[in-house]
Write a protein that holds these residues in place. Structure first.
Motif, mmCIF file in Angstrom:
data_model
loop_
_atom_site.group_PDB
_atom_site.id
_atom_site.type_symbol
_atom_site.label_atom_id
_atom_site.label_comp_id
_atom_site.label_asym_id
_atom_site.label_seq_id
_atom_site.Cartn_x
_atom_site.Cartn_y
_atom_site.Cartn_z
ATOM 1 N N PHE A 492 2.439 -14.124 14.485
ATOM 2 C CA PHE A 492 1.456 -14.421 15.518
ATOM 3 C C PHE A 492 1.926 -13.899 16.872
ATOM 4 C CE2 PHE A 492 0.424 -17.558 12.283
ATOM 5 C CZ PHE A 492 -0.963 -17.523 12.286
ATOM 6 N N VAL A 493 0.951 -13.485 17.708
ATOM 7 C CA VAL A 493 1.226 -13.027 19.063
ATOM 8 C C VAL A 493 0.330 -13.823 20.012
ATOM 9 C CG1 VAL A 493 1.168 -11.087 20.661
ATOM 10 C CG2 VAL A 493 1.807 -10.706 18.268
ATOM 11 N N LYS A 494 0.897 -14.354 21.074
ATOM 12 C CA LYS A 494 0.131 -15.135 22.038
ATOM 13 C C LYS A 494 -0.662 -14.215 22.966
ATOM 14 C CE LYS A 494 0.520 -18.873 25.427
ATOM 15 N NZ LYS A 494 -0.405 -18.226 26.355
ATOM 16 N N CYS A 495 -1.904 -14.608 23.250
ATOM 17 C CA CYS A 495 -2.768 -13.857 24.162
ATOM 18 C C CYS A 495 -3.134 -14.751 25.356
ATOM 19 C CB CYS A 495 -4.023 -13.403 23.444
ATOM 20 S SG CYS A 495 -3.715 -12.415 21.957
ATOM 21 N N ALA A 496 -3.915 -14.203 26.274
ATOM 22 C CA ALA A 496 -4.318 -14.966 27.464
ATOM 23 C C ALA A 496 -5.114 -16.206 27.072
ATOM 24 C CB ALA A 496 -5.151 -14.079 28.392
ATOM 25 N N ASP A 497 -4.836 -17.329 27.739
ATOM 26 C CA ASP A 497 -5.498 -18.592 27.429
ATOM 27 C C ASP A 497 -6.950 -18.599 27.900
ATOM 28 O OD1 ASP A 497 -3.178 -19.576 26.370
ATOM 29 O OD2 ASP A 497 -2.609 -20.733 28.145
ATOM 30 N N MET A 498 -7.754 -19.410 27.192
ATOM 31 C CA MET A 498 -9.090 -19.724 27.697
ATOM 32 C C MET A 498 -8.956 -20.653 28.902
ATOM 33 S SD MET A 498 -11.582 -20.261 24.377
ATOM 34 C CE MET A 498 -10.543 -21.437 23.516
#
Length: 570
Positions: A492-498
């Motif tokens: 998994f790779v973290k992306c920009a939060d909502m």
């Protein structure tokens, strides 16, 4: 008179030139003071050389140069009929002329020869005002004959934009093969590939013996990858003319192997078809189906978002109120599957399927699922719809999976889920369906990734976007975090939060971006709030932007992208 008064006056008689021309016309009609007779096929027109020379460069060159016509008493014009030249003479001496659909083509021909540019321009505007899908092909031919660039551009635009109507005109059947090839091959043609095929076959059948030799070249213009599989399977493949051509059969077999292949790796001998639909024929629309809106009432609303106009439009309502049904898009239609029917107080679990055609904006009943279910998940791709899990008639948790084949209009049973869950996020890639998370029977979140191997080609669900690396699937919901799952590396790779924690929302992919609609959010004081937000995530820039608001708060709804040809949508 005082000293400041003007001692001169410039007088301009605005009526003199009109009166002068009117009097010259009377002299012409009386045969007085005329000095040349212009002859057409069967008529003679006494005229004044100076008037004719002043009216056009053609006559100026004829009467003011060293041509023999400059001294001849009689001059003959070839290629112009008497009625048309009589109208031209009236125009020259009076400035007025009656243009009709019956004489406009003759007037353009005569005006072009005699160099009356203003008259040509007026005829051109008249034709543009009279242009219809039934005559625009004729106007293209006319514009090429007289080098009328603006008329050709408008007629060409109409022919491409109104393809369906133009294809029914008699003019299309009279096109040459080169003209038809150019027309059907245009990337801006606004039409479905099925109709492109029907049009070229209609042209060939207008003169089968003389035209069937062009079948191979014309068939190349059909972008088979974007033909509805049922049409390809039942109509194109069974057409006698197509079957009579070895080339067409080979091309068709290659297309079928791409479209119907059960394997993700296509043989290298199968050449790829076209990679994109015609530029303006297909458009992607975001659609929200059903769900719970203001005051948490189950709604029958179907809302369409047109990105080009940034407007929400209301489509035909669902035939009945359904709670926790699923919605998918397939072949330009919306399928709504299962759910809890709210038609009566008993809340019946249904296996029903309802299909909305965006072209007709009408619902019809589809083939029902094998098992009634709600709180399930569905995904559509190519010719199939998969319906997964959910809750059954006896409120039991289901792990069953069934598949709808749109070619044969039948449902079949597939391998069960390893672990039964509710509301899982679902996507498909490289012959596998992926189920992410979900809830157990007690509505507790499940931290689980499940995969099922089914033999079909790569696809994406409306919940996920196959992003920068093509092996990534994006997951949004239940927390503010957005994560991307790498299928090949199982990481998994973290992306920009909502901007806020979201659940029970809708998500879909449109124009290579993720759109999240509505849902329920958790506030800072841990209260649940219904949302009308409409946000967009760009995987390329890893950023979120707001697209405004939904027409109302909405959650537990279906959210999907539908690619089709918009007919009544602006």
């Amino acid at each position: 008179m005082d000293g400041n008064s003007c001692n001169s006056l410039l007088f301009h008689d605005k009526e003199l030139s009109c009166d002068l021309l009117r009097d010259l016309n009377k002299l012409r009609e009386a045969g007085l003071l005329t000095d040349v007779i212009i002859c057409t096929d069967d008529c003679e027109f006494p005229c004044h050389r100076n008037v004719m020379a002043s009216s056009s460069p053609y006559f100026k060159a004829m009467f003011c140069s060293n041509f023999r016509e400059s001294i001849q008493e009689r001059v003959t014009l070839l290629g112009i009929d008497s009625d048309t030249f009589r109208q031209i003479i009236t125009y020259v001496y009076t400035g007025g002329i009656l243009i009709t659909v019956n004489n406009v083509f003759h007037l353009i021909q005569a005006s072009s020869l005699l160099q009356y540019d203003k008259l040509i321009g007026t005829c051109l505007k008249f034709l543009q005002d009279q242009m219809t899908p039934q005559n625009c092909l004729s106007m293209i031919c006319l514009s090429e004959l007289f080098s009328l660039k603006s008329l050709k551009e408008k007629a060409r635009h109409m022919a491409l934009k109104c393809f369906k109507e133009v294809s029914l005109s008699e003019d299309l059947k009279e096109l040459s093969v080169s003209e038809l090839l150019d027309y059907l091959g245009d990337d801006d043609l606004y039409g479905e590939e099925e109709h492109v095929f029907e049009t070229l076959m209609s042209w060939i059948r207008h003169d089968v013996q003389g035209r069937k030799c062009y079948l191979q070249e014309l068939f190349k213009k059909v972008r088979l990858e974007y033909v509805h599989p049922m049409f390809l399977f039942h109509f194109i493949a069974n057409d006698p003319l197509i079957q009579s051509s070895m080339f067409c059969r080979t091309m068709l077999e290659s297309a079928c192997r791409v479209i119907f292949s059960l394997n993700s790796n296509i043989s290298p001998d199968v050449k790829p078809m076209w990679h994109s639909p015609r530029r303006f024929s297909h458009q992607e629309f975001l659609i929200n189906v059903g769900g719970r809106k203001d005051s948490q009432q189950t709604t029958r609303d179907v809302l369409l978002y047109n990105e080009r106009s940034n407007q929400w439009l209301r489509l035909a309502k669902l035939p009945l109120r359904l709670h926790k049904a699923t919605a998918v898009s397939l072949h330009g239609s919306i399928y709504v599957l299962g759910g809890l029917s709210m038609a009566n107080k008993d809340k019946t679990v249904t296996s029903g399927v309802y299909i909305l055609s965006l072209k007709l904006n009408q619902w019809r009943i589809g083939e029902p699922m094998l098992v009634p279910r709600y709180s399930h998940q569905s995904i559509g791709y190519r010719n199939y719809i998969f319906s997964i899990g959910g809750i059954g008639e006896k409120q039991e948790l289901l792990n069953s999976v069934e598949r709808f084949d749109s070619i044969y209009n039948t449902w079949g049973t597939m391998a069960n889920m390893p672990v039964a869950v509710l509301h899982p996020a679902v996507a498909a890639k490289d012959q596998r369906i992926y189920l992410f998370g979900g809830e157990d029977v007690m509505q507790n979140p499940v931290r689980l990734i499940q995969g099922a191997s089914y033999q079909f080609r790569s696809m994406l669900s409306s919940e996920f976007y196959c992003g920068k690396p093509k092996s990534w699937l994006f997951i949004a919901g239940y927390t503010k975090r957005i994560i991307a799952y790498d299928v090949t590396k199982n990481t998994f790779v973290k992306c920009a939060d909502m901007k806020d924690r979201r659940m029970h929302h809708g998500a879909t992919v449109m124009q290579n971006k993720i759109y999240v609609t509505g849902g329920r959010s958790l506030t800072v004081d841990n209260t649940i709030e219904d949302s009308d937000s409409f946000d967009c995530y760009d995987p390329v820039t890893d950023t979120w932007t707001s697209k405004g608001k939904l027409p109302n708060t909405l959650f537990d709804h279906g959210c999907l992208t539908l690619q089709c040809i918009p007919t009544n949508l602006k």
